[in-house]
Motif scaffolding. Structure first.
Motif, PDB file in Angstrom:
ATOM      1  N   TYR A  13     -58.292  -0.286 -33.026  1.00  0.00           N
ATOM      2  CA  TYR A  13     -58.914   0.241 -31.888  1.00  0.00           C
ATOM      3  C   TYR A  13     -58.335   0.359 -31.326  1.00  0.00           C
ATOM      4  O   TYR A  13     -57.681  -0.780 -30.384  1.00  0.00           O
ATOM      5  CB  TYR A  13     -60.216  -0.368 -31.499  1.00  0.00           C
ATOM      6  CG  TYR A  13     -61.365   0.160 -30.450  1.00  0.00           C
ATOM      7  CD1 TYR A  13     -61.570   1.165 -29.794  1.00  0.00           C
ATOM      8  CD2 TYR A  13     -61.693  -1.139 -30.086  1.00  0.00           C
ATOM      9  CE1 TYR A  13     -61.993   0.995 -29.168  1.00  0.00           C
ATOM     10  CE2 TYR A  13     -62.251  -0.943 -28.556  1.00  0.00           C
ATOM     11  CZ  TYR A  13     -62.499   1.076 -28.191  1.00  0.00           C
ATOM     12  OH  TYR A  13     -63.375   0.862 -26.563  1.00  0.00           O
ATOM     13  N   PRO A  14     -57.638   1.662 -30.789  1.00  0.00           N
ATOM     14  CA  PRO A  14     -56.194   1.626 -30.001  1.00  0.00           C
ATOM     15  C   PRO A  14     -56.536   1.831 -28.514  1.00  0.00           C
ATOM     16  O   PRO A  14     -57.793   2.801 -28.511  1.00  0.00           O
ATOM     17  CB  PRO A  14     -55.654   3.074 -30.381  1.00  0.00           C
ATOM     18  CG  PRO A  14     -56.361   3.757 -30.457  1.00  0.00           C
ATOM     19  CD  PRO A  14     -57.513   2.689 -31.154  1.00  0.00           C
ATOM     20  N   GLY A  15     -55.884   1.898 -27.604  1.00  0.00           N
ATOM     21  CA  GLY A  15     -56.325   1.905 -25.976  1.00  0.00           C
ATOM     22  C   GLY A  15     -55.808   1.134 -24.961  1.00  0.00           C
ATOM     23  O   GLY A  15     -53.959   0.985 -25.489  1.00  0.00           O
ATOM     24  N   VAL A  34     -53.687  -8.241 -23.184  1.00  0.00           N
ATOM     25  CA  VAL A  34     -53.876  -8.548 -24.403  1.00  0.00           C
ATOM     26  C   VAL A  34     -54.661 -10.224 -24.515  1.00  0.00           C
ATOM     27  O   VAL A  34     -55.586 -10.409 -24.712  1.00  0.00           O
ATOM     28  CB  VAL A  34     -52.810  -9.455 -25.257  1.00  0.00           C
ATOM     29  CG1 VAL A  34     -52.536  -9.782 -26.490  1.00  0.00           C
ATOM     30  CG2 VAL A  34     -51.663  -7.462 -25.334  1.00  0.00           C
ATOM     31  N   GLU A  35     -53.720 -10.928 -23.102  1.00  0.00           N
ATOM     32  CA  GLU A  35     -54.476 -12.426 -23.233  1.00  0.00           C
ATOM     33  C   GLU A  35     -56.072 -11.890 -22.811  1.00  0.00           C
ATOM     34  O   GLU A  35     -57.110 -12.717 -23.283  1.00  0.00           O
ATOM     35  CB  GLU A  35     -53.763 -12.803 -21.932  1.00  0.00           C
ATOM     36  CG  GLU A  35     -54.610 -14.654 -22.135  1.00  0.00           C
ATOM     37  CD  GLU A  35     -54.082 -15.363 -20.551  1.00  0.00           C
ATOM     38  OE1 GLU A  35     -53.554 -14.353 -19.957  1.00  0.00           O
ATOM     39  OE2 GLU A  35     -55.211 -15.687 -20.082  1.00  0.00           O
ATOM     40  N   MET A  36     -56.681 -11.239 -21.950  1.00  0.00           N
ATOM     41  CA  MET A  36     -57.848 -10.313 -21.732  1.00  0.00           C
ATOM     42  C   MET A  36     -58.701 -10.121 -23.320  1.00  0.00           C
ATOM     43  O   MET A  36     -59.868 -10.946 -23.287  1.00  0.00           O
ATOM     44  CB  MET A  36     -58.372  -9.886 -19.909  1.00  0.00           C
ATOM     45  CG  MET A  36     -58.027 -10.641 -18.777  1.00  0.00           C
ATOM     46  SD  MET A  36     -57.876  -9.719 -17.812  1.00  0.00           S
ATOM     47  CE  MET A  36     -56.672  -8.395 -17.941  1.00  0.00           C
ATOM     48  N   LEU A  37     -58.355  -9.381 -23.385  1.00  0.00           N
ATOM     49  CA  LEU A  37     -59.118  -9.537 -24.970  1.00  0.00           C
ATOM     50  C   LEU A  37     -59.209 -10.168 -25.713  1.00  0.00           C
ATOM     51  O   LEU A  37     -60.199 -10.488 -26.357  1.00  0.00           O
ATOM     52  CB  LEU A  37     -57.412  -8.065 -25.693  1.00  0.00           C
ATOM     53  CG  LEU A  37     -58.388  -6.506 -25.160  1.00  0.00           C
ATOM     54  CD1 LEU A  37     -57.007  -5.953 -25.642  1.00  0.00           C
ATOM     55  CD2 LEU A  37     -59.561  -6.048 -25.112  1.00  0.00           C
ATOM     56  N   ARG A  38     -57.767 -11.231 -25.361  1.00  0.00           N
ATOM     57  CA  ARG A  38     -58.008 -12.066 -27.178  1.00  0.00           C
ATOM     58  C   ARG A  38     -59.095 -13.433 -27.011  1.00  0.00           C
ATOM     59  O   ARG A  38     -60.331 -13.701 -27.426  1.00  0.00           O
ATOM     60  CB  ARG A  38     -57.030 -12.820 -27.053  1.00  0.00           C
ATOM     61  CG  ARG A  38     -55.998 -11.910 -27.665  1.00  0.00           C
ATOM     62  CD  ARG A  38     -55.041 -12.632 -28.893  1.00  0.00           C
ATOM     63  NE  ARG A  38     -54.185 -12.255 -29.883  1.00  0.00           N
ATOM     64  CZ  ARG A  38     -52.465 -11.659 -28.967  1.00  0.00           C
ATOM     65  NH1 ARG A  38     -52.182 -12.493 -28.318  1.00  0.00           N
ATOM     66  NH2 ARG A  38     -51.756 -11.029 -30.102  1.00  0.00           N
ATOM     67  N   SER A  54     -58.493  -8.641 -34.519  1.00  0.00           N
ATOM     68  CA  SER A  54     -57.558  -9.676 -34.114  1.00  0.00           C
ATOM     69  C   SER A  54     -57.031  -8.775 -32.926  1.00  0.00           C
ATOM     70  O   SER A  54     -57.054  -7.206 -33.045  1.00  0.00           O
ATOM     71  CB  SER A  54     -56.393  -9.888 -34.923  1.00  0.00           C
ATOM     72  OG  SER A  54     -56.322  -8.304 -36.010  1.00  0.00           O
ATOM     73  N   VAL A  55     -56.296  -8.939 -31.554  1.00  0.00           N
ATOM     74  CA  VAL A  55     -55.499  -8.261 -31.034  1.00  0.00           C
ATOM     75  C   VAL A  55     -54.394  -7.851 -30.933  1.00  0.00           C
ATOM     76  O   VAL A  55     -53.238  -8.797 -31.250  1.00  0.00           O
ATOM     77  CB  VAL A  55     -56.157  -9.142 -29.362  1.00  0.00           C
ATOM     78  CG1 VAL A  55     -55.278  -8.019 -28.046  1.00  0.00           C
ATOM     79  CG2 VAL A  55     -57.551  -8.705 -29.484  1.00  0.00           C
ATOM     80  N   ASP A  56     -53.682  -6.820 -30.873  1.00  0.00           N
ATOM     81  CA  ASP A  56     -51.761  -6.546 -31.286  1.00  0.00           C
ATOM     82  C   ASP A  56     -51.635  -5.302 -29.831  1.00  0.00           C
ATOM     83  O   ASP A  56     -52.330  -5.114 -29.060  1.00  0.00           O
ATOM     84  CB  ASP A  56     -51.754  -6.573 -32.520  1.00  0.00           C
ATOM     85  CG  ASP A  56     -50.985  -5.872 -33.111  1.00  0.00           C
ATOM     86  OD1 ASP A  56     -50.011  -6.786 -32.950  1.00  0.00           O
ATOM     87  OD2 ASP A  56     -50.132  -5.492 -34.434  1.00  0.00           O
ATOM     88  N   THR A  57     -50.253  -5.797 -30.073  1.00  0.00           N
ATOM     89  CA  THR A  57     -49.790  -4.461 -29.496  1.00  0.00           C
ATOM     90  C   THR A  57     -48.908  -2.966 -30.055  1.00  0.00           C
ATOM     91  O   THR A  57     -48.661  -3.783 -31.101  1.00  0.00           O
ATOM     92  CB  THR A  57     -48.675  -5.009 -28.454  1.00  0.00           C
ATOM     93  OG1 THR A  57     -47.409  -5.961 -29.276  1.00  0.00           O
ATOM     94  CG2 THR A  57     -49.249  -5.298 -27.503  1.00  0.00           C
ATOM     95  N   PHE A  58     -49.484  -2.162 -30.085  1.00  0.00           N
ATOM     96  CA  PHE A  58     -48.337  -1.382 -30.462  1.00  0.00           C
ATOM     97  C   PHE A  58     -47.232  -0.008 -29.399  1.00  0.00           C
ATOM     98  O   PHE A  58     -47.647   0.000 -28.320  1.00  0.00           O
ATOM     99  CB  PHE A  58     -49.002  -0.006 -31.459  1.00  0.00           C
ATOM    100  CG  PHE A  58     -49.511   0.526 -30.549  1.00  0.00           C
ATOM    101  CD1 PHE A  58     -51.095   0.076 -30.252  1.00  0.00           C
ATOM    102  CD2 PHE A  58     -49.483   2.400 -30.914  1.00  0.00           C
ATOM    103  CE1 PHE A  58     -51.156   1.602 -29.204  1.00  0.00           C
ATOM    104  CE2 PHE A  58     -50.320   2.767 -30.759  1.00  0.00           C
ATOM    105  CZ  PHE A  58     -51.347   2.652 -30.016  1.00  0.00           C
ATOM    106  N   SER A  59     -46.393   0.487 -29.857  1.00  0.00           N
ATOM    107  CA  SER A  59     -46.125   1.567 -29.195  1.00  0.00           C
ATOM    108  C   SER A  59     -45.681   2.438 -30.055  1.00  0.00           C
ATOM    109  O   SER A  59     -45.343   2.148 -31.317  1.00  0.00           O
ATOM    110  CB  SER A  59     -44.287   1.253 -28.608  1.00  0.00           C
ATOM    111  OG  SER A  59     -44.250   0.715 -30.001  1.00  0.00           O
ATOM    112  N   GLY A  60     -45.003   3.872 -29.647  1.00  0.00           N
ATOM    113  CA  GLY A  60     -44.590   4.636 -30.549  1.00  0.00           C
ATOM    114  C   GLY A  60     -46.161   5.314 -30.399  1.00  0.00           C
ATOM    115  O   GLY A  60     -47.182   5.577 -30.092  1.00  0.00           O
TER     116      GLY A  60
END
Ligand code: PNS
Length: 176
Positions: A20-22, A65-69, A79-85
């Protein structure tokens, strides 16, 4: 839906993974509603925050990320993660089969359709799954939440309590 429930016994067990990206700047109750719906459909749901935002964000990636977690702490298999690209590259890396996106109103459709079809062109085996949030959240967006808050309006009920608190700190106490 769990693949283990629909696969015949002699088939290898597979896990369905969705991304679920955003931007989640910040996470709203509409996002959380969608996460709860998505979590029931997939074995694992990864909420992925885009790090290379072109827009000028209110919250840093770490804050988002902290608020989502915190907001998803009690939802299983999320789970909550980050992505680039490119999202499709990230989805491949996570062995995901689906991208989850929310459609609130008719106006979301054109942008979402364009992204879904472009992602399909880039990765034909990756499906985009659209879900609609509860009616009460169809008008909620991060952009409007930021705008309303910055102009002194109430966002109670539109975002988790922690986010409301963080908005207060950021906007009225000037915390970076
Ligand atoms: O919450 P948003 O801002 O509507 O999310 C947009 C997002 C992060 C889903 C989209 O911008 C994205 O996937 N960006 C990653 C770069 C990419 O893959 N671009 C091509 C998409 S067709």
């Amino acid at each position: 839906m769990s693949r283990t429930e629909i696969l015949p016994a002699n088939q290898p067990m597979k896990t369905s993974v969705a991304i679920y990206p955003g931007s989640f700047d910040p996470v709203t109750n509409g996002h959380l509603d969608l996460i709860e719906r998505g979590e029931k459909m997939f074995d694992r749901l990864i909420v992925a925050v885009l790090t290379n935002l072109e827009k000028n964000p209110l919250f840093s990636v770490a804050e988002r990320v902290e608020m989502l977690r915190a907001a998803t702490r009690t939802i299983p298999n999320v789970s909550v993660d980050t992505f680039s690209g490119l999202l499709v590259d990230y989805a491949r890396q996570k062995q995901a089969q689906a991208i989850l996106r929310g459609i609130r109103a008719f106006t979301d459709y054109e942008y979402e359709l364009q992204m879904a079809l472009m992602n399909r062109k880039l990765a034909s085996d990756l499906e985009t799954v659209f879900l609609m949030p509860a009616l009460a959240y169809t008008y909620v967006s991060s952009r409007l939440v930021r705008e309303i808050f910055q102009h002194g309006g109430s966002v109670a009920g539109l975002v988790p309590a922690l986010v409301e608190e963080r908005l207060h700190q950021k906007v009225y106490q000037g915390k970076n």
